[in-house]
Design an enzyme around this catalytic site. Structure first.
Site, short mmCIF file in Angstrom:
data_model
loop_
_atom_site.label_atom_id
_atom_site.label_comp_id
_atom_site.label_asym_id
_atom_site.label_seq_id
_atom_site.Cartn_x
_atom_site.Cartn_y
_atom_site.Cartn_z
N HIS A 200 14.78 8.81 2.11
CA HIS A 200 13.63 9.71 1.93
C HIS A 200 13.99 11.18 2.04
O HIS A 200 13.42 12.02 1.37
CB HIS A 200 12.51 9.33 2.89
CG HIS A 200 11.79 8.11 2.43
ND1 HIS A 200 12.04 6.87 2.93
CD2 HIS A 200 10.90 7.97 1.43
CE1 HIS A 200 11.31 6.00 2.27
NE2 HIS A 200 10.60 6.63 1.36
N GLU A 444 6.90 -3.83 -3.94
CA GLU A 444 8.20 -3.39 -3.42
C GLU A 444 8.79 -4.39 -2.44
O GLU A 444 9.85 -4.15 -1.87
CB GLU A 444 8.08 -2.00 -2.80
CG GLU A 444 6.97 -1.82 -1.80
CD GLU A 444 6.85 -0.37 -1.31
OE1 GLU A 444 7.75 0.44 -1.56
OE2 GLU A 444 5.84 -0.08 -0.64
N ASP A 468 12.46 0.37 -2.62
CA ASP A 468 12.41 -0.70 -1.63
C ASP A 468 12.64 -2.07 -2.26
O ASP A 468 13.28 -2.93 -1.66
CB ASP A 468 11.05 -0.69 -0.91
CG ASP A 468 11.04 0.34 0.20
OD1 ASP A 468 12.03 0.39 0.96
OD2 ASP A 468 10.07 1.09 0.31
N CYS A 515 7.28 3.90 -9.70
CA CYS A 515 7.32 5.19 -9.01
C CYS A 515 8.56 5.33 -8.13
O CYS A 515 8.70 6.29 -7.39
CB CYS A 515 6.05 5.43 -8.21
SG CYS A 515 5.79 4.22 -6.91
C1 PEP Z 1 9.74 2.87 -3.43
O1 PEP Z 1 9.98 2.12 -2.49
O2 PEP Z 1 10.28 2.77 -4.54
C2 PEP Z 1 8.76 3.95 -3.29
C3 PEP Z 1 8.37 4.68 -4.31
O3 PEP Z 1 8.31 4.22 -2.03
P1 PEP Z 1 9.16 5.02 -0.93
O4 PEP Z 1 10.38 5.58 -1.61
O5 PEP Z 1 8.27 6.08 -0.40
O6 PEP Z 1 9.47 3.96 0.06
MG MG Z 2 8.72 2.14 -0.77
#
Ligand code: PEP
Ligand code: MG
Length: 589
Positions: A200, A444, A468, A515
């Site tokens: 992140h 996910e 994820d 996403c």
């Molecule tokens: C993902 O897991 O792809 C996602 C978009 O959520 P995050 O990266 O915030 O876990």
């Molecule tokens: Mg995620």
């Protein structure tokens, strides 16, 4: 490079490219270490000395806070400096101090242990109070307690918010809350020993448009104060104390890349339509309210993922319903009539909230633990504050609500039951919200992907979180640099899983977005579209490159690519296929 640094030898280190761009500057070394509080009995003969040690730590802490106040007053003004009044008040609080001493006298444990216990009790008590002002005090106590403990343990606390000159940040690790504190105009680049492309902290670096290289192992142990670094975020290379020749070579590379990026930006003003006339929806991923400006700058069609947890991380406390409402409303009104997909809180995993051990106890496997919807369903008050804030914001534009980390139909039903309670409460009070609010689920977790046919019956849309999904499908911790090379978005298991989720969604006539970081990578985007994905959502600065590729390909070819990928049986072959598709259409020169 100044004359005195000319003699230093050039050292080249290979890491993982995490955010594009080239930067050169002096390094700022940031070493993060867990504050381990040792626990031991103090001999009776040393007890007076122990209390004096505690008094001294309180005194030093007070002096440190006063010094910060004076600096903030000078640099930012008196109002900003007054924020620290609350911190000084915590130190004046006789109850906190006398209770620590009482704990010490009754248990005989060292003062760190006693102070930690007492301050944790206070933090817990304050954060549960039903009054917003008092709840905020929990954050003040946490900050001050951390400082006192650092002073007792003889550790100097470092914070990235101390960065007041343009520097290349070289860190052993950076947490999302660290990144929330960085002044993006002062960070030239971010380099970390650990981490991978989808951690992140890196996602945040990308939205700050700062070059980043991660997974450089023990670079922090090689960097000396005053070292200069050249960071190549395209190739994942860090060069310490580069020679004049290297700087010259990189100057040329940078000019070429900049020229290409300029072409991308020009093309970005054109619609996102393939050569055979298929329009593709490109939305933005945002973490903070002020990133709305980026959504507009890069011409994304609304927000496909609003990671709301950063509101919590940057405040370092649970924001109230009203605060959240104001934040969501400002994003929604700024982008209306384009949609804003607000994702409910996804704390935990690599996004714990600093100093909230009572909410997020330390876990052996945080990514498999108390995270996202699991935490929210366990804390209905926190969850309901957020849901009401989202519902209220939905009266001001087009909001879609999305739950993270849904594992199956029952969990989705539990979340929706809480949402229904919130709707009923607002209706009873006559507070408006969008009665047709679309509610979707992130896909996910493998169990959600496998049961996509069931989930699709209860969702208005899906958004696939590939970051994820890949981590769980391949059992590769997404922030572990040692196994980062095994994190393969083109693994046949990933491609087949995506195909199943998309097909099941389409059978129920619901749309599918992606996403995760795959969506913003022009090498993977054609595969996703060929598999049938309806929308892509990405960090705003990545929109131009994806749009450029789209405008250079046909959807017929993307479908053929996906079909071929489904027939191949190795990640390497599928990646090579995607890369060929990309390079045949996009030339950097
Ligand atoms: C993902 O897991 O792809 C996602 C978009 O959520 P995050 O990266 O915030 O876990
Ligand atoms: Mg995620």
């Amino acid at each position: 490079m100044p004359m005195e640094d000319r003699g230093k030898t050039e050292t080249i280190v290979q890491g993982i490219s995490a955010s594009q761009g080239i930067a050169y500057g002096q390094t700022f070394l940031y070493i993060q270490s867990d504050l381990e509080v040792p626990s031991y009995q103090v001999e009776p003969a040393k007890r007076v000395e122990e209390i004096a040690r505690f008094d001294h730590a309180i005194l030093i802490t007070r002096q440190q806070i006063q010094k910060i106040m004076a600096e903030v007053d000078k640099n930012l003004g008196a109002d900003e400096a007054r924020i620290f009044d609350a911190h000084l008040l915590v130190l004046e609080d006789q109850a906190l101090i006398s209770e620590t001493i009482r704990e010490f006298e009754t248990t005989g444990y060292n003062v760190e242990t006693c102070f930690n216990r007492v301050s944790q009790r206070y933090i817990k008590a304050f954060s549960e109070i039903d009054d917003e002002y008092l709840r905020e005090r929990a954050g003040d106590i946490r900050d001050v307690a951390q400082r006192v403990l650092q002073n007792l343990l003889g550790q100097t606390g470092q914070s990235l918010s101390q960065l007041v000159e343009k520097r290349v940040i070289v860190a052993n690790d950076i947490s999302p809350s660290d990144t929330a504190g960085i002044d993006s105009s002062q960070a030239l680049a971010i380099v970390t020993d650990s981490g991978s492309k989808t951690s992140h902290a890196v996602i945040v670096a990308r939205s700050m448009q700062v070059p980043a290289v991660v997974g450089v192992r023990d670079l922090t142990s090689q960097v000396k104060p005053g070292d200069w670094a050249l960071v190549d975020g395209y190739e994942g290379i860090v060069i310490l104390n580069p020679s004049e020749h290297t700087l010259f070579r990189y100057g040329k590379i940078q000019r070429r890349k900049k020229g290409f990026e300029q072409r991308l930006l020009e093309a970005n003003r054109q619609p996102a339509v393939t050569l055979d006339g298929v329009a593709v929806t490109i939305r933005a991923n945002i973490e903070k309210v002020d990133e709305v400006a980026l959504v507009k700058e890069f011409l994304a069609e609304g927000v496909g993922l609003f990671r709301t947890e950063y509101l919590y991380l940057s405040a370092n406390r649970i924001p109230s319903e009203q605060e959240q409402y104001v934040a969501y409303k400002s994003v929604v009104t700024a982008l209306a009539p384009a949609p804003v997909v607000i994702r409910t809180l996804d704390l935990g995993g690599d996004k714990p909230m600093a100093g909230t051990a009572h909410l997020f106890p330390k876990e052996d496997n945080p990514f498999l633990g108390y995270r996202a919807i699991r935490f929210c369903l366990d804390h209905p008050d926190i969850f309901k504050d957020q849901l009401r804030a989202v519902l209220r914001a939905s009266a001001h534009g087009l909001v879609h609500l999305m739950y993270p980390m849904i594992s199956g139909r029952e969990e989705l039903a539990r979340a929706n039951a809480v949402l229904d309670e919130c709707k009923a409460e607002l209706t009873a009070k006559g507070i408006p919200f969008d009665k047709n609010l679309m509610v979707g689920s992130m896909i996910e977790i493998p169990s959600a992907a496998v049961t996509a046919d069931l989930l699709a019956q209860d969702c208005d849309f899906f958004s696939i979180g590939t970051n994820d999904l890949i981590q769980y499908l391949l059992a590769i911790d997404r922030v572990n640099d040692r196994i980062a090379h095994l994190y393969e978005p083109t693994h046949p298991a990933v491609v087949r899983t995506l195909k199943n989720v998309i097909d099941q969604a389409h059978k129920q006539k619901i749309k599918v977005s992606v996403c995760g970081e795959m969506a913003g990578d022009a090498v993977y985007a054609p595969l996703l579209l060929g598999l049938g994905v309806d929308e892509l959502s990405m960090t705003p600065p990545l929109v131009p490159a994806v749009k450029y590729l789209l405008r250079s390909m046909t959807m017929v070819d993307a479908k053929k690519l996906a079909q071929e990928a489904l027939e191949l049986n190795s990640a390497k072959d599928i990646y090579a296929l995607c890369l060929r598709f990309y390079s045949e259409r996009v030339k950097v020169e």
